[in-house]
Write an enzyme that holds these catalytic residues in place. Structure first.
Site, PDB file in Angstrom:
ATOM      1  N   ARG A  63       0.795  -1.224   0.000  1.00 43.93           N
ATOM      2  CA  ARG A  63       0.000   0.000   0.000  1.00 43.93           C
ATOM      3  C   ARG A  63       0.828   1.273   0.000  1.00 43.93           C
ATOM      4  O   ARG A  63       0.644   2.169  -0.821  1.00 43.93           O
ATOM      5  CB  ARG A  63      -0.877   0.062   1.265  1.00 43.93           C
ATOM      6  N   THR A  64       1.756   1.349   0.964  1.00 45.26           N
ATOM      7  CA  THR A  64       2.480   2.603   1.150  1.00 45.26           C
ATOM      8  C   THR A  64       3.333   2.929  -0.074  1.00 45.26           C
ATOM      9  O   THR A  64       3.297   4.044  -0.593  1.00 45.26           O
ATOM     10  CB  THR A  64       3.340   2.527   2.434  1.00 45.26           C
ATOM     11  N   LYS A  91      25.050  -5.495  -1.620  1.00 44.39           N
ATOM     12  CA  LYS A  91      26.515  -5.597  -1.751  1.00 44.39           C
ATOM     13  C   LYS A  91      27.203  -4.956  -0.546  1.00 44.39           C
ATOM     14  O   LYS A  91      28.412  -4.766  -0.537  1.00 44.39           O
ATOM     15  CB  LYS A  91      26.974  -4.903  -3.029  1.00 44.39           C
ATOM     16  N   ARG A 113      11.424   3.932   3.845  1.00 41.99           N
ATOM     17  CA  ARG A 113      10.990   2.967   4.859  1.00 41.99           C
ATOM     18  C   ARG A 113      12.201   2.136   5.263  1.00 41.99           C
ATOM     19  O   ARG A 113      12.916   1.627   4.404  1.00 41.99           O
ATOM     20  CB  ARG A 113       9.884   2.063   4.317  1.00 41.99           C
ATOM     21  N   HIS A 141       4.956   6.208  11.634  1.00 44.54           N
ATOM     22  CA  HIS A 141       4.497   6.020  10.250  1.00 44.54           C
ATOM     23  C   HIS A 141       3.512   7.173  10.016  1.00 44.54           C
ATOM     24  O   HIS A 141       2.302   6.991  10.009  1.00 44.54           O
ATOM     25  CB  HIS A 141       3.821   4.655  10.150  1.00 44.54           C
TER      26      HIS A 141
HETATM   27  C1  NCD Z   1       1.784  -0.910   8.283  1.00 45.25           C
HETATM   28  C2  NCD Z   1       3.269  -0.804   8.339  1.00 45.25           C
HETATM   29  O1  NCD Z   1       3.985  -1.283   7.484  1.00 45.25           O
HETATM   30  O2  NCD Z   1       3.710  -0.171   9.273  1.00 45.25           O
HETATM   31  N1  NCD Z   1       1.272  -1.154   7.036  1.00 45.25           N
HETATM   32  C3  NCD Z   1       1.061  -0.121   6.202  1.00 45.25           C
HETATM   33  O3  NCD Z   1       1.870   0.757   6.045  1.00 45.25           O
HETATM   34  N2  NCD Z   1      -0.130  -0.093   5.578  1.00 45.25           N
HETATM   35  C4  NCD Z   1       1.241  -1.820   9.285  1.00 45.25           C
HETATM   36  C5  NCD Z   1       1.714  -3.223   9.323  1.00 45.25           C
HETATM   37  O4  NCD Z   1       2.665  -3.610   8.661  1.00 45.25           O
HETATM   38  O5  NCD Z   1       1.120  -3.968  10.079  1.00 45.25           O
END
Ligand code: NCD
Length: 318
Positions: A63-64, A91, A113, A141
């Site tokens: 999703r993100t 590497k 991320r 997040h």
């Molecule tokens: C979340 C994450 O990766 O922090 N998912 C997301 O971004 N939609 C929550 C999760 O991984 O449970």
């Protein structure tokens, strides 16, 4: 400072603990405009033409990452995804060197991320492009927190005074933390619930009610946000078995009936259906889980726009 004077231009988006209510309000208002673009037949606008964005994801994401990519593309920016399993990170290249490499290509925004808490802040201090935190370990997040605020505001009209229950693996959840900071600032009454081993007690000193019984948190709730069990962040088993977890802490129809009749059900995804959330709850009429995904795109468009263009007068005409 009034909302009209708030600007996020050039600002790193690292977390909601450090964001003001006015800044959050500016993003949510802009996201509302952006959501109109998503519903158009032709979605592309030239607002960020000539700007470039790199998505640097050291952890999995559907999703993100996809919504940041589409957000940039809908606004006319060039977007490149770096999936670290296919990059020089395998590497042995360090985070700093990876960031410096991306910076050298003249990008405007790095969306990152990473599994380490504080990595977004580190990135912001290491390189000059705007850093947007797409999740740093169990820390924050922010774009998820904001899309959740957007969803609550859209469905409930406001956030202040609502009773919000966050259920599940609070300890390992960056989603929980970003939600909590935003909800508290916006005047919600926040409860969390889950197994004792997954509950950070220090939340109480911030005014969060902490329960080890899901029922106590669900009682009279206006909103329930159900979190994924973060198996990849657990070194040792902090709950007995998944069957046991589902039985005691899973949100099913029966438990949900303790909440208000019009309770809003949310989950950031990905779901472990049948574990933390029963299928009939996930797909119930009260569920906003699919809408959250759409709102995530709108919120990310708003953020990319605001950090590059500032102000709140959005030029979105094609
Ligand atoms: C979340 C994450 O990766 O922090 N998912 C997301 O971004 N939609 C929550 C999760 O991984 O449970």
């Amino acid at each position: 400072m009034t909302k009209g004077q708030v600007s996020l231009r050039g600002k790193d988006i690292l977390g909601l603990q450090g964001m003001t209510v006015d800044e959050m309000g500016l993003i949510l208002d802009s996201a509302k405009e952006m959501k109109n673009i998503i519903d158009r037949d032709i979605k592309k606008v030239p607002t960020l033409r000539g700007k470039s964005i790199v998505n640097l994801f050291f952890e999995p994401s559907t999703r993100t990452r996809t919504s940041f990519e589409l957000a940039g593309k809908y606004l006319g920016a060039d977007v490149v995804n770096v999936t670290t399993s296919a990059s020089s990170v395998v590497k042995g290249e360090s985070l700093r060197d990876t960031l410096l490499t991306v910076e050298a290509m003249g990008v405007d925004i790095i969306v990152m991320r990473h599994e380490a808490e504080g990595s977004a802040e580190f990135a912001a201090s290491a390189v000059s492009p705007v850093i947007v935190n797409a999740g740093d370990g169990a820390h924050e997040h922010p774009t998820q927190g904001l899309l959740d605020m957007f969803t609550i505001r859209e469905k409930k009209g406001n956030i202040s005074g609502l009773k919000v229950a966050i259920i599940g693996d609070i300890l390992h959840s960056r989603v929980a933390r970003s939600n909590i900071w935003a909800l508290l600032k916006m005047g919600a009454d926040v409860s969390v619930a889950g197994p004792r081993t997954l509950l950070p007690r220090d939340l109480e000193k911030h005014g969060v009610k902490v329960y080890d019984r899901v029922e106590a948190a669900l009682e009279g709730a206006d909103v329930v946000n159900i979190l994924r069990i973060q198996r990849e962040r657990q070194q040792k088993g902090l709950f007995p078995t998944t069957r046991e977890y589902a039985r005691i802490f899973g949100v099913n129809k029966d438990r949900l009936s303790l909440a208000k009749d019009d309770v809003l059900v949310m989950h950031p995804g990905p779901m472990n259906r049948g574990l933390e959330i029963a299928p009939d709850v996930a797909y119930s009429a009260q569920s906003a889980i699919q809408e959250q995904v759409k709102n995530g795109l709108a919120v990310r468009m708003a953020i990319l726009f605001l950090v590059l263009m500032g102000g709140n007068d959005i030029e979105v005409s094609a």
